[in-house]
Write a protein that holds these residues in place. Structure first.
Motif, mmCIF file in Angstrom:
data_model
loop_
_atom_site.group_PDB
_atom_site.id
_atom_site.type_symbol
_atom_site.label_atom_id
_atom_site.label_comp_id
_atom_site.label_asym_id
_atom_site.label_seq_id
_atom_site.Cartn_x
_atom_site.Cartn_y
_atom_site.Cartn_z
ATOM 1 N N ASP A 1 16.584 -21.856 37.723
ATOM 2 C CA ASP A 1 16.461 -22.690 38.519
ATOM 3 C C ASP A 1 14.948 -23.502 39.033
ATOM 4 O O ASP A 1 14.735 -24.198 39.997
ATOM 5 N N GLY A 2 13.693 -22.943 37.678
ATOM 6 C CA GLY A 2 12.911 -24.022 37.849
ATOM 7 C C GLY A 2 12.137 -23.111 38.573
ATOM 8 O O GLY A 2 11.092 -23.413 38.639
ATOM 9 N N GLN A 3 12.065 -22.059 39.409
ATOM 10 C CA GLN A 3 11.154 -21.720 40.347
ATOM 11 C C GLN A 3 10.153 -20.057 39.573
ATOM 12 O O GLN A 3 11.212 -20.067 38.356
ATOM 13 N N ARG A 4 8.913 -20.312 39.953
ATOM 14 C CA ARG A 4 8.276 -19.786 39.015
ATOM 15 C C ARG A 4 8.474 -18.252 39.966
ATOM 16 O O ARG A 4 8.011 -17.480 40.780
ATOM 17 N N LYS B 1 1.192 -23.387 41.506
ATOM 18 C CA LYS B 1 0.584 -22.307 41.536
ATOM 19 C C LYS B 1 0.583 -21.316 43.131
ATOM 20 O O LYS B 1 0.512 -20.211 42.596
ATOM 21 N N ASN B 2 0.992 -22.012 43.596
ATOM 22 C CA ASN B 2 0.975 -21.559 44.953
ATOM 23 C C ASN B 2 1.888 -20.208 45.332
ATOM 24 O O ASN B 2 3.658 -19.950 44.759
ATOM 25 N N LEU C 1 -2.310 -15.655 37.290
ATOM 26 C CA LEU C 1 -1.247 -16.668 37.643
ATOM 27 C C LEU C 1 -2.127 -18.319 37.640
ATOM 28 O O LEU C 1 -1.559 -19.703 37.369
ATOM 29 N N ILE C 2 -3.594 -18.424 37.363
ATOM 30 C CA ILE C 2 -4.060 -19.381 37.008
ATOM 31 C C ILE C 2 -3.842 -20.208 35.599
ATOM 32 O O ILE C 2 -3.746 -20.668 35.835
ATOM 33 N N GLN C 3 -3.722 -19.216 35.190
ATOM 34 C CA GLN C 3 -3.615 -19.491 33.934
ATOM 35 C C GLN C 3 -2.664 -19.725 32.737
ATOM 36 O O GLN C 3 -2.100 -20.699 31.956
ATOM 37 N N LEU C 4 -1.771 -19.061 33.441
ATOM 38 C CA LEU C 4 0.012 -18.858 33.102
ATOM 39 C C LEU C 4 0.639 -20.727 33.150
ATOM 40 O O LEU C 4 0.031 -21.199 34.344
#
Length: 341
Positions: A150-153, A293-294, A338-341
């Protein structure tokens, strides 16, 4: 939910990294700093930010920095664990690695190295190693990205279990953990109790550790969870090591969240808001800007209790709030990933 007091934090910078707030989320933030044009070296990871600097929210005290590297090489760092000067070991640095330092002015200081974040699992995993040589370092956290229809991380965070008697992490590789620290604020070298009594007074009865009043005089040794030693590839297979799973992920794939040797965290599922026509999570004022990213982390066994909150405050600043079972070094590793990916 939050603790505004900073008095419970250990004074020693390495003890502070392993301290786990028991009752409240501890508010911190991370600044991303770009290399200036005069810098030759520049990160090749997404965002092209050369340095991440973590601080306490209410005092702005520096805690730790994370630095990415463009070229492969080796860095010599000091082994100060036993207070013996002159002993050193080498740490490999490469484009896929991030090195962590407790020196605010000089991230390359040989006495300030506290851990390394490396890519594994074909690029879908990041594993955080403690300080120490290849033979003595331990895996203290792993982040595993998961496919989403669904596109959610979505991702899982796998941590080593915590030993109830000593307060130390129990690495799945086993062995002595002399590079780690007692997460209740007690140092294994020097035995400082700074902040420990205050932390216990602020904790509820069911959260306080009955054995936390004992200062460790030496590092404990644990048996491996996998029936084998550290996950070290043969010399002729080192070039393929990044494609293999780390020990923490191997244990997760073997037994899942039911394994007694690991703690599994997952990002909290946002809820669809039909009015705003988007997925929403309550960040309690700690995320001023919308961003993919949140995220909020919860334990797989308790999906309603938030143990880490990461929210965008402005373009180059994010809030990083955490509590037990996470320590500061693990939270910094997760935020960096998670900042980088």
């Amino acid at each position: 939910m939050y603790s505004l007091s900073q008095s419970i934090l250990p004074i020693d910078p390495r003890d502070r990294l392993y301290y786990r707030p028991r009752r409240h989320l501890l508010q911190c933030y991370v600044d991303r700093k770009k290399w200036t044009k005069s810098k030759v070296l520049r990160s090749i990871l997404p965002g092209k930010h050369g340095l991440l600097s973590f601080h306490l929210e209410h005092t702005n005290d520096f805690v730790i920095s994370a630095t990415q590297h463009l070229f492969s090489g080796k860095r010599v760092v000091a082994d100060d664990t036993d207070g013996i000067a002159g002993q050193t070991y080498e740490v490999k640095q490469s484009p896929g690695n991030v090195l962590f330092s407790i020196n605010a002015q000089d991230a390359g200081d040989m006495h300030s190295f506290v851990g390394k974040l490396s890519r594994r699992g074909g690029g879908t995993e990041m594993v955080m190693y403690s300080e120490g040589s290849v033979a003595t370092r331990k895996e203290i956290a792993a982040v595993r990205m998961e496919a989403s229809a669904d596109g959610q991380r979505r991702f899982k965070v796998i941590l080593p279990a915590i030993d109830a008697e000593t307060g130390f992490l129990r690495p799945v590789e086993g062995g002595e953990v002399r590079f780690l620290r007692d997460g209740r604020g007690t140092s294994i070298v020097g035995g400082s109790r700074a902040g420990l009594d205050a932390a216990l007074r602020c904790s509820s009865d069911d959260e306080a550790d009955a054995t936390a009043t004992v200062t460790q005089s030496r590092a404990p040794t644990f048996q491996p969870a996998l029936g084998a030693g550290a996950d070290v590839a043969p010399a002729n297979e080192k070039r393929m090591k990044w494609q293999t799973h780390c020990c923490l992920v191997k244990e997760y794939l073997r037994l899942g969240a039911q394994s007694p040797h690991i703690i599994v965290l997952q990002n909290k599922e946002p809820k669809w808001d039909s009015t705003l026509r988007g997925y929403q999570l309550d960040f309690h004022g700690r995320a001023a800007k919308a961003s993919e990213k949140n995220f909020q982390l919860v334990a797989a066994s308790d999906p309603e209790k938030v143990v880490m909150l990461f929210g965008k405050q402005r373009d180059d600043r994010y809030s990083v709030d955490f509590r037990f079972p996470l320590c500061g070094l693990q939270a910094a590793a997760i935020a960096t990933t998670l900042i980088q990916l």
